[in-house]
Scaffold this active site. Structure first.
Site, short mmCIF file in Angstrom:
data_model
loop_
_atom_site.label_atom_id
_atom_site.label_comp_id
_atom_site.label_asym_id
_atom_site.label_seq_id
_atom_site.Cartn_x
_atom_site.Cartn_y
_atom_site.Cartn_z
N LEU A 19 -4.46 -8.02 7.09
CA LEU A 19 -4.31 -8.13 5.65
C LEU A 19 -2.83 -8.21 5.35
CD1 LEU A 19 -6.91 -5.48 4.45
CD2 LEU A 19 -7.17 -7.97 4.52
N CYS A 20 -2.50 -8.79 4.22
CA CYS A 20 -1.08 -9.06 3.92
C CYS A 20 -0.21 -7.81 3.95
CB CYS A 20 -0.94 -9.80 2.60
SG CYS A 20 -1.01 -11.58 2.83
N VAL A 21 -0.71 -6.67 3.48
CA VAL A 21 0.14 -5.48 3.49
C VAL A 21 0.56 -5.13 4.92
CG1 VAL A 21 -1.75 -3.79 3.51
CG2 VAL A 21 0.46 -3.17 2.52
N ASP A 46 -4.98 -14.14 6.26
CA ASP A 46 -5.40 -13.51 5.00
C ASP A 46 -5.34 -14.56 3.90
OD1 ASP A 46 -5.55 -12.12 2.54
OD2 ASP A 46 -4.60 -10.35 3.39
#
Length: 100
Positions: A19-21, A46
Site C-alpha cells: 500500500l502507498c503508505v 497500489d
C-alpha cells in the site's frame, strides 16, 4: 511532470504489493542518503500510487517526472531535490503531540 522522456533510474524502489503508505516509508528509507538530482524509479501496484506519489513529491519538494510509458508493473519516476522538506516525527512542522 516532464514532456521529455523519463531518464534512466539511478535507484529503483520495488513497491510491488505494498500500500502507498508502506511504499512511501520504503522509498524514504532508500533515498535517505542519495544525492540531489538522483533519478528514482518506483514500481507500484497500489491503485492510489498515481495520486499519492505526485502528491508526496509536491509535499516534500522532489520533482515528479511521471509514469514510465508501457511499464508493467506500473513504474513512476522522480528526481530528488537538494533540500527536501522532512516528513518524519521531529521535523520542525510536525506537532509535538498527536492531533485528535
Amino acid at each position: 511532470m516532464s514532456a521529455s522522456p523519463v531518464p534512466a533510474a539511478d535507484i529503483t524502489v520495488d513497491g510491488t504489493g505494498l500500500l502507498c503508505v508502506t511504499l512511501l516509508l520504503r522509498l524514504r528509507s532508500r533515498i535517505a542518503d542519495a544525492e540531489p538530482g538522483t533519478v528514482v524509479h518506483v514500481i507500484a501496484t497500489d491503485p492510489a500510487a498515481p495520486l499519492d506519489l505526485p502528491a508526496w513529491c509536491h509535499m516534500v519538494g522532489h520533482d515528479y517526472l511521471g509514469p514510465l510509458s508501457g511499464a508493467d508493473p506500473a513504474t513512476y519516476a522522480l528526481r530528488l531535490a537538494a533540500d527536501p522538506r522532512p516528513t518524519r516525527p521531529g521535523a520542525p512542522w510536525h506537532p509535538a503531540e498527536p492531533v485528535h
